[in-house]
Write a protein that holds these residues in place. Structure first.
Motif, mmCIF file in Angstrom:
data_model
loop_
_atom_site.group_PDB
_atom_site.id
_atom_site.type_symbol
_atom_site.label_atom_id
_atom_site.label_comp_id
_atom_site.label_asym_id
_atom_site.label_seq_id
_atom_site.Cartn_x
_atom_site.Cartn_y
_atom_site.Cartn_z
ATOM 1 N N ALA A 24 0.883 -1.274 -0.033
ATOM 2 C CA ALA A 24 -0.060 0.105 0.007
ATOM 3 C C ALA A 24 0.766 1.239 0.112
ATOM 4 O O ALA A 24 1.614 1.417 0.753
ATOM 5 C CB ALA A 24 -0.811 0.092 1.181
ATOM 6 N N TRP A 25 0.431 2.070 -0.759
ATOM 7 C CA TRP A 25 1.173 3.534 -1.037
ATOM 8 C C TRP A 25 0.126 4.438 -0.407
ATOM 9 O O TRP A 25 -0.918 4.529 -0.828
ATOM 10 C CB TRP A 25 1.686 3.781 -2.267
ATOM 11 N N SER A 26 0.721 5.327 0.419
ATOM 12 C CA SER A 26 -0.281 6.379 1.162
ATOM 13 C C SER A 26 0.412 7.560 1.108
ATOM 14 O O SER A 26 1.496 7.970 1.614
ATOM 15 C CB SER A 26 -0.859 5.942 2.427
ATOM 16 N N LYS A 27 -0.329 8.778 0.722
ATOM 17 C CA LYS A 27 0.094 9.949 0.768
ATOM 18 C C LYS A 27 -0.917 10.855 1.579
ATOM 19 O O LYS A 27 -2.005 11.001 0.973
ATOM 20 C CB LYS A 27 0.447 10.690 -0.521
ATOM 21 N N THR A 28 -0.508 11.513 2.723
ATOM 22 C CA THR A 28 -1.286 12.529 3.214
ATOM 23 C C THR A 28 -0.714 13.853 3.304
ATOM 24 O O THR A 28 0.182 14.172 2.425
ATOM 25 C CB THR A 28 -1.640 11.949 4.886
ATOM 26 N N GLU A 29 -1.465 14.731 4.066
ATOM 27 C CA GLU A 29 -0.950 16.082 4.074
ATOM 28 C C GLU A 29 0.390 16.306 4.732
ATOM 29 O O GLU A 29 1.034 17.184 4.704
ATOM 30 C CB GLU A 29 -1.896 17.162 4.781
ATOM 31 N N VAL A 52 -9.661 7.985 -2.539
ATOM 32 C CA VAL A 52 -9.291 9.356 -2.459
ATOM 33 C C VAL A 52 -10.364 10.122 -1.849
ATOM 34 O O VAL A 52 -11.486 9.669 -1.853
ATOM 35 C CB VAL A 52 -9.564 9.736 -4.065
ATOM 36 N N THR A 53 -9.890 10.781 -0.960
ATOM 37 C CA THR A 53 -10.691 11.561 -0.080
ATOM 38 C C THR A 53 -11.781 12.599 -0.426
ATOM 39 O O THR A 53 -11.415 13.368 -1.502
ATOM 40 C CB THR A 53 -9.770 12.296 1.178
ATOM 41 N N ILE A 54 -12.854 12.209 -0.170
ATOM 42 C CA ILE A 54 -13.970 13.269 -0.535
ATOM 43 C C ILE A 54 -14.251 14.324 0.765
ATOM 44 O O ILE A 54 -14.551 15.673 0.334
ATOM 45 C CB ILE A 54 -15.322 12.388 -0.852
ATOM 46 N N ASP A 55 -14.231 13.774 1.770
ATOM 47 C CA ASP A 55 -14.423 14.852 2.864
ATOM 48 C C ASP A 55 -13.891 14.372 3.988
ATOM 49 O O ASP A 55 -13.708 13.182 4.345
ATOM 50 C CB ASP A 55 -16.052 15.010 3.122
ATOM 51 N N ALA A 56 -13.372 15.445 4.954
ATOM 52 C CA ALA A 56 -12.639 14.973 6.127
ATOM 53 C C ALA A 56 -12.704 16.158 7.241
ATOM 54 O O ALA A 56 -12.836 17.313 6.794
ATOM 55 C CB ALA A 56 -11.037 14.691 5.932
ATOM 56 N N GLN A 57 -12.852 15.887 8.448
ATOM 57 C CA GLN A 57 -12.709 16.865 9.534
ATOM 58 C C GLN A 57 -11.832 16.497 10.654
ATOM 59 O O GLN A 57 -11.965 15.352 11.382
ATOM 60 C CB GLN A 57 -14.456 16.969 9.939
ATOM 61 N N ARG A 58 -10.722 17.261 10.607
ATOM 62 C CA ARG A 58 -9.660 16.902 11.603
ATOM 63 C C ARG A 58 -9.137 15.537 11.516
ATOM 64 O O ARG A 58 -8.579 14.855 12.510
ATOM 65 C CB ARG A 58 -10.119 17.106 13.291
ATOM 66 N N MET A 59 -9.093 15.053 10.326
ATOM 67 C CA MET A 59 -8.303 13.789 10.062
ATOM 68 C C MET A 59 -7.432 14.031 8.656
ATOM 69 O O MET A 59 -8.034 14.891 7.708
ATOM 70 C CB MET A 59 -9.065 12.379 9.691
ATOM 71 N N GLN A 60 -6.475 13.624 8.595
ATOM 72 C CA GLN A 60 -5.571 13.878 7.284
ATOM 73 C C GLN A 60 -6.206 13.284 6.085
ATOM 74 O O GLN A 60 -6.445 12.247 6.032
ATOM 75 C CB GLN A 60 -3.922 13.137 7.388
ATOM 76 N N LYS A 61 -6.212 14.037 5.041
ATOM 77 C CA LYS A 61 -6.691 13.623 3.915
ATOM 78 C C LYS A 61 -5.647 12.984 3.232
ATOM 79 O O LYS A 61 -4.520 12.824 3.315
ATOM 80 C CB LYS A 61 -7.059 14.905 2.894
ATOM 81 N N ARG A 62 -6.131 11.979 2.264
ATOM 82 C CA ARG A 62 -5.206 11.137 1.499
ATOM 83 C C ARG A 62 -5.662 10.635 0.035
ATOM 84 O O ARG A 62 -6.907 11.060 -0.180
ATOM 85 C CB ARG A 62 -5.203 9.566 2.275
#
Length: 201
Positions: A7-12, A191-201
């Motif tokens: 798994a490859w993951s890229k967050t903020e 792919v992140t659609i919506d997030a609240q106080r969690m890192q988008k990815r």
């Protein structure tokens, strides 16, 4: 059964590559698994590092009535990794979850759902993070004899007692290629659609 997942993951904040080796046991009524992750931090605030993550061991009943089947489980995640190297949580977690699959009689189309509740423990600093809930749903079908495709949503939420929950909702695409009855490969993209106080990815 043996699974090998990359798994490859890229967050903020971070970019990671994780290889998870999963060993599974099956019979007509029960199943069990051991998941062993190894994580490479390509980019993070602490620089490049890598190491084993936290190992998860689980088991539970399986069954169903056509066209619906299920896998359920209870599991424990143990702190075999460290935060500095393998991105471990340095705590014991208890988990309970279920996978559901419904498939048409001709096996052309299917729908899959999953749910998992995580009861978190205290970490090495004496902090007990909020419990977690993860759910997902995808639906799709056969493109040809070797390929299947599905799309859906996943949702992760931390369950806070005295504040609004943190959450992340993402679109999920799944492609599967079957080489033989004993070997297949899957490609999963979120792919992140919506997030609240969690890192988008």
């Amino acid at each position: 059964q043996a699974d090998s997942r990359i798994a490859w993951s890229k967050t903020e904040v971070t970019e990671t590559i994780t290889h998870t080796a999963i060993l599974k046991y099956w019979d007509n009524e029960m199943w069990g698994f051991v998941a062993i992750p190894y994580r490479f931090f390509v980019d993070s605030p602490r620089g490049d590092h890598h190491g084993i993550g936290d190992v998860t061991v689980g088991f539970g009943p399986r069954g169903g009535t056509w066209p619906v089947s299920f896998l359920s489980y209870v599991a424990a995640t143990v702190p075999t990794g460290t935060a500095e190297k393998g991105g471990g949580n340095e705590r014991y977690d208890a988990k309970a979850g279920c996978f559901l699959t419904a498939i048409t009689n001709d096996k052309q189309f299917e729908a899959d759902g999953s749910a998992e509740f995580v009861l978190t423990g205290k970490n090495s600093n004496g902090i007990n993070p909020p419990n977690e809930l993860n759910i997902g749903f995808v639906a799709g079908g056969k493109l040809n004899e070797q390929m299947r495709f599905a799309a859906g949503l996943i949702h992760s939420r931390t369950l806070l007692e005295n504040a609004e929950d943190n959450y992340l909702t993402a679109a999920r695409l799944v492609g599967r290629y079957t080489f033989s009855k004993k070997l297949h490969a899957e490609l999963i993209g979120d792919v992140t659609i919506d997030a609240q106080r969690m890192q988008k990815r």
